[in-house]
Design a protein around this motif. Structure first.
Motif, mmCIF file in Angstrom:
data_model
loop_
_atom_site.group_PDB
_atom_site.id
_atom_site.type_symbol
_atom_site.label_atom_id
_atom_site.label_comp_id
_atom_site.label_asym_id
_atom_site.label_seq_id
_atom_site.Cartn_x
_atom_site.Cartn_y
_atom_site.Cartn_z
ATOM 1 N N ALA A 1 -1.323 -10.336 5.296
ATOM 2 C CA ALA A 1 -1.093 -10.210 3.856
ATOM 3 C C ALA A 1 -2.023 -11.110 3.051
ATOM 4 O O ALA A 1 -2.331 -10.818 1.891
ATOM 5 C CB ALA A 1 0.366 -10.535 3.523
ATOM 6 N N GLU A 2 -2.473 -12.219 3.664
ATOM 7 C CA GLU A 2 -3.351 -13.137 2.934
ATOM 8 C C GLU A 2 -4.805 -12.694 2.968
ATOM 9 O O GLU A 2 -5.613 -13.100 2.131
ATOM 10 C CB GLU A 2 -3.248 -14.560 3.522
ATOM 11 N N THR A 3 -5.186 -11.878 3.956
ATOM 12 C CA THR A 3 -6.604 -11.554 4.143
ATOM 13 C C THR A 3 -6.925 -10.068 3.980
ATOM 14 O O THR A 3 -8.084 -9.697 3.944
ATOM 15 C CB THR A 3 -7.063 -11.985 5.548
ATOM 16 N N ARG A 4 -5.913 -9.205 3.873
ATOM 17 C CA ARG A 4 -6.178 -7.768 3.849
ATOM 18 C C ARG A 4 -5.368 -7.092 2.761
ATOM 19 O O ARG A 4 -4.209 -7.449 2.532
ATOM 20 C CB ARG A 4 -5.830 -7.171 5.215
ATOM 21 N N GLU A 5 -5.976 -6.119 2.101
ATOM 22 C CA GLU A 5 -5.262 -5.383 1.066
ATOM 23 C C GLU A 5 -4.082 -4.620 1.669
ATOM 24 O O GLU A 5 -4.161 -4.100 2.779
ATOM 25 C CB GLU A 5 -6.183 -4.378 0.376
ATOM 26 N N GLY A 6 -2.998 -4.550 0.920
ATOM 27 C CA GLY A 6 -1.875 -3.723 1.319
ATOM 28 C C GLY A 6 -2.147 -2.267 0.978
ATOM 29 O O GLY A 6 -3.106 -1.933 0.268
ATOM 30 N N GLU A 7 -1.283 -1.380 1.458
ATOM 31 C CA GLU A 7 -1.503 0.048 1.210
ATOM 32 C C GLU A 7 -1.514 0.366 -0.278
ATOM 33 O O GLU A 7 -2.326 1.175 -0.745
ATOM 34 C CB GLU A 7 -0.426 0.878 1.913
ATOM 35 N N SER A 8 -0.635 -0.273 -1.040
ATOM 36 C CA SER A 8 -0.621 0.004 -2.484
ATOM 37 C C SER A 8 -1.924 -0.453 -3.143
ATOM 38 O O SER A 8 -2.434 0.214 -4.052
ATOM 39 C CB SER A 8 0.578 -0.686 -3.138
ATOM 40 N N ASP A 9 -2.486 -1.582 -2.685
ATOM 41 C CA ASP A 9 -3.765 -2.046 -3.236
ATOM 42 C C ASP A 9 -4.885 -1.050 -2.941
ATOM 43 O O ASP A 9 -5.715 -0.749 -3.803
ATOM 44 C CB ASP A 9 -4.133 -3.414 -2.648
ATOM 45 N N ILE A 10 -4.890 -0.536 -1.709
ATOM 46 C CA ILE A 10 -5.927 0.421 -1.322
ATOM 47 C C ILE A 10 -5.791 1.710 -2.115
ATOM 48 O O ILE A 10 -6.789 2.256 -2.619
ATOM 49 C CB ILE A 10 -5.846 0.701 0.194
ATOM 50 N N LEU A 11 -4.550 2.201 -2.270
ATOM 51 C CA LEU A 11 -4.353 3.437 -3.028
ATOM 52 C C LEU A 11 -4.759 3.263 -4.486
ATOM 53 O O LEU A 11 -5.298 4.199 -5.100
ATOM 54 C CB LEU A 11 -2.896 3.888 -2.930
ATOM 55 N N ARG A 12 -4.529 2.089 -5.062
ATOM 56 C CA ARG A 12 -4.969 1.860 -6.444
ATOM 57 C C ARG A 12 -6.482 1.977 -6.551
ATOM 58 O O ARG A 12 -7.010 2.585 -7.491
ATOM 59 C CB ARG A 12 -4.526 0.471 -6.917
ATOM 60 N N ILE A 13 -7.180 1.392 -5.582
ATOM 61 C CA ILE A 13 -8.645 1.457 -5.588
ATOM 62 C C ILE A 13 -9.114 2.903 -5.439
ATOM 63 O O ILE A 13 -10.015 3.358 -6.157
ATOM 64 C CB ILE A 13 -9.214 0.573 -4.459
ATOM 65 N N LEU A 14 -8.491 3.656 -4.514
ATOM 66 C CA LEU A 14 -8.882 5.048 -4.303
ATOM 67 C C LEU A 14 -8.554 5.903 -5.519
ATOM 68 O O LEU A 14 -9.347 6.764 -5.922
ATOM 69 C CB LEU A 14 -8.181 5.607 -3.059
ATOM 70 N N ASN A 15 -7.376 5.682 -6.110
ATOM 71 C CA ASN A 15 -7.010 6.444 -7.311
ATOM 72 C C ASN A 15 -7.931 6.124 -8.484
ATOM 73 O O ASN A 15 -8.363 7.033 -9.217
ATOM 74 C CB ASN A 15 -5.565 6.141 -7.703
ATOM 75 N N VAL B 250 -10.841 9.312 -5.875
ATOM 76 C CA VAL B 250 -11.003 9.920 -4.551
ATOM 77 C C VAL B 250 -9.971 11.024 -4.415
ATOM 78 O O VAL B 250 -8.775 10.813 -4.647
ATOM 79 C CB VAL B 250 -10.821 8.873 -3.431
ATOM 80 N N GLU B 251 -10.406 12.219 -4.052
ATOM 81 C CA GLU B 251 -9.511 13.363 -3.950
ATOM 82 C C GLU B 251 -8.725 13.340 -2.649
ATOM 83 O O GLU B 251 -9.119 12.722 -1.670
ATOM 84 C CB GLU B 251 -10.301 14.672 -4.029
ATOM 85 N N TYR B 252 -7.589 14.045 -2.671
ATOM 86 C CA TYR B 252 -6.787 14.316 -1.481
ATOM 87 C C TYR B 252 -6.196 13.052 -0.854
ATOM 88 O O TYR B 252 -6.106 12.928 0.362
ATOM 89 C CB TYR B 252 -7.600 15.102 -0.449
ATOM 90 N N VAL B 253 -5.797 12.115 -1.715
ATOM 91 C CA VAL B 253 -5.037 10.947 -1.286
ATOM 92 C C VAL B 253 -3.789 10.866 -2.167
ATOM 93 O O VAL B 253 -3.755 11.434 -3.265
ATOM 94 C CB VAL B 253 -5.853 9.633 -1.385
#
Length: 541
Positions: free
Chosen positions: A170-184, A188-191
């Motif tokens: 959690a201190e060194t890697r983005e969580g799934e919600s962080d990654i989805l925010r970046i993709l959205n 990025v399509e189809y996520v």
């Protein structure tokens, strides 16, 4: 820890009971009392592992047990392990609306469950949704422990998709919600479309068991560093996707697979590698197009400036779904190689082949029995007792080396699907050949063997587009009249491939497989507590 079969069975029963307890209530951890007259054991379990006291002789020296019970009596619910971000709904009108909207997503067995208000982290204040039952529960006591639920969003007056899990780094890697925010944000399509999400705040939403392993104490059975800290993560997505197995037409299946492939390409362009391409993570959205979900295991392979990130923590070793892992990852032992883009691209190929065998009525020379074929190709594994490590992928390697009847597979009812398989197989056969030549230190491979560049998506993307643009697709997923199920496959993934006991041994990898999970090998056949019995004594969530 006694090595006897009776002791092992007792431990399995305890682990299964703890797993059921955490599944059936919204909990971060649980205390558990085990009695074996005249001894009692106090157990604390969270998603990192289990801490057990030494035996307490409650007949001769009951003091420690009585003191624990006295202290436990005064603990607030959160310190007993209850999740304070979840509470019972009390508004009768709100409950009735939630049950009406969610009834289609809740099994009859779960409809006796209460309705809960669940808080999802958001930018300012938590977003509140109503949950009634769940779509799935985790099988393991430790690890990611992912749960899904259809929830009612009273603010938008819509049914949404809730995901609740635990994550490492959690201190060194983005969580799934962080990654989805970046993709959205990058469109990025189809996520999935993220509505809210993040790590839940507070120390009770982080595991504690790992803190007892360092420095090493005489009573600690686990090596220092083996147990990781897990952090509670929750997110809310816009809609509930449909399983890939529910595709309507053969062309629609390949289109969904290609859409997920394009999502993977778009994320990779932003520096993210998915690392868990599987049929369970390729779904169909509300418009009938493919969608690539479950980005919780994704890592950055390039920084925000585009520079490669080499040898980062968590990049080496296997992660993902056993059936669809590349043969390169399945066969590795002590030399833990980084999980790279070629591995994920190969996973798309294995998902496609898996569905071809189960749903496309292929013709295979020699007319083999397809379920046995599937077992050997996707489910076989061997366990090394010395390394405490699974290996597999031999049948995949044979196919990618040009051997076996499967390499001559054809699909008369859907020739474009057969062409996709043949052309994609050729790409991976060439890649495998070059890997073998490299291992043999052949510095100058023959010029007639061009090496495909699987560090980019271009080769497979062209094959997808070429097959989707071709004619000759069947309008339905049923075989054409006059064609029999010559290979005795199920003909429908909805029927699910089933194997006999002992046919296969599929490791359940929950996160990086260096994480030792206590509950990974639990099965109902071991005589452990049944779910129905657990629900009789525990309120269902």
């Amino acid at each position: 820890m006694l090595p006897t079969s009776e002791a092992a069975a007792a431990r399995r029963n305890v682990v299964l009971a703890l797993t059921r307890h955490l599944n059936l209530q919204w909990r971060n951890f649980v205390f558990f009392l085990l009695f074996n007259d005249p001894f009692a054991y106090i157990i604390r379990a969270d998603r990192a592992g289990v801490v057990v006291t030494e035996p307490i002789n409650f007949r001769n020296k009951p003091g420690p047990l009585l003191e624990f019970l006295w202290r436990f009596n005064f603990l607030p619910p959160e310190e007993r392990g209850m999740d304070s971000t979840v509470r019972l709904a009390t508004d009768a009108k709100e409950i009735d609306v939630a049950k009406e909207k969610l009834a289609a997503h809740v099994s009859k067995r779960r409809q006796a469950s209460p309705v809960y208000i669940v808080e999802v982290p958001d930018t300012a204040t938590p977003r509140k949704v109503l949950a009634w039952g769940c779509l799935s529960n985790c099988k393991s006591l430790t690890g990611r422990s992912t749960r899904f639920a259809a929830v009612w969003d009273p603010e938008a007056e819509k049914v949404r998709f809730l995901k609740d899990m635990w994550r490492t780094d959690a201190e060194t890697r983005e969580g799934e919600s962080d990654i989805l925010r970046i993709l959205n944000d990058a469109k990025v399509e189809y996520v999935p479309t993220l509505l809210a999400g993040g790590d839940l705040p507070g120390r009770y939403h982080q595991t504690m068991t790992q803190t007892f392993t360092s420095p090493k104490q005489p009573w600690v059975l686990t090596k220092p560093g083996v147990l990781e800290k897990w952090t509670h993560h929750r997110l809310l997505e816009e809609y509930i996707p449909t399983p890939l197995e529910d595709f309507k037409t053969p062309k629609g299946f390949l289109q969904a697979l290609f859409d997920a492939f394009l999502a993977h390409k778009g994320a990779y362009a932003l520096g993210f590698l998915h690392r868990d391409v599987s049929d369970g993570n390729i779904m169909i959205d509300e418009n009938g197009r493919g969608i690539l979900i479950d980005w919780e295991l994704a890592i950055r392979v390039r920084d925000k400036q585009g520079a490669s990130i080499e040898n980062r923590e968590g990049q080496h070793g296997r992660v993902g779904t056993w059936k669809f892992m590349s043969y390169n990852l399945l066969q590795q032992k002590e030399d833990r190689k980084p999980h790279g883009l070629p591995d994920d691209q190969q996973s798309f190929f294995w998902v496609g082949l898996y569905y071809i065998l189960l749903s496309f009525n292929p013709v295979i020379p020699g007319n083999p029995y397809v379920p046995k074929f599937i077992t050997k190709l996707f489910e076989r594994s061997d366990y090394d007792e010395n390394l405490r490590y699974y290996t597999g992928g031999e049948a995949k390697l044979v196919l990618l080396s040009g051997g076996g009847a499967l390499s001559r597979l054809s699909i008369p009812d859907n020739k474009p699907m057969g062409a996709w398989f043949t052309k994609a197989l050729d790409v991976f056969k060439l890649d495998n050949l070059h890997r073998q030549l490299t291992a043999l230190q052949v510095s100058s491979p023959p010029t007639e063997l061009p090496q495909p560049n699987l560090e980019q998506h271009d080769a497979l993307e062209w094959i997808f587009r070429d097959s989707l643009d071709a004619g000759g697709w069947s309008p339905t997923r049923e075989p054409k009249k006059g064609r029999s199920d010559t290979n005795q496959a199920s003909g429908s993934v909805a029927k699910k491939h089933k194997m006999s006991p002992g046919e296969a041994n599929i490791p359940e990898l929950d996160g990086e497989d260096t994480q030792e999970c206590y509950g990974e090998d639990i099965r109902e056949k071991d005589g452990a507590l049944r779910e129905a019995e657990a629900e009789a004594v525990l309120p269902s969530w």
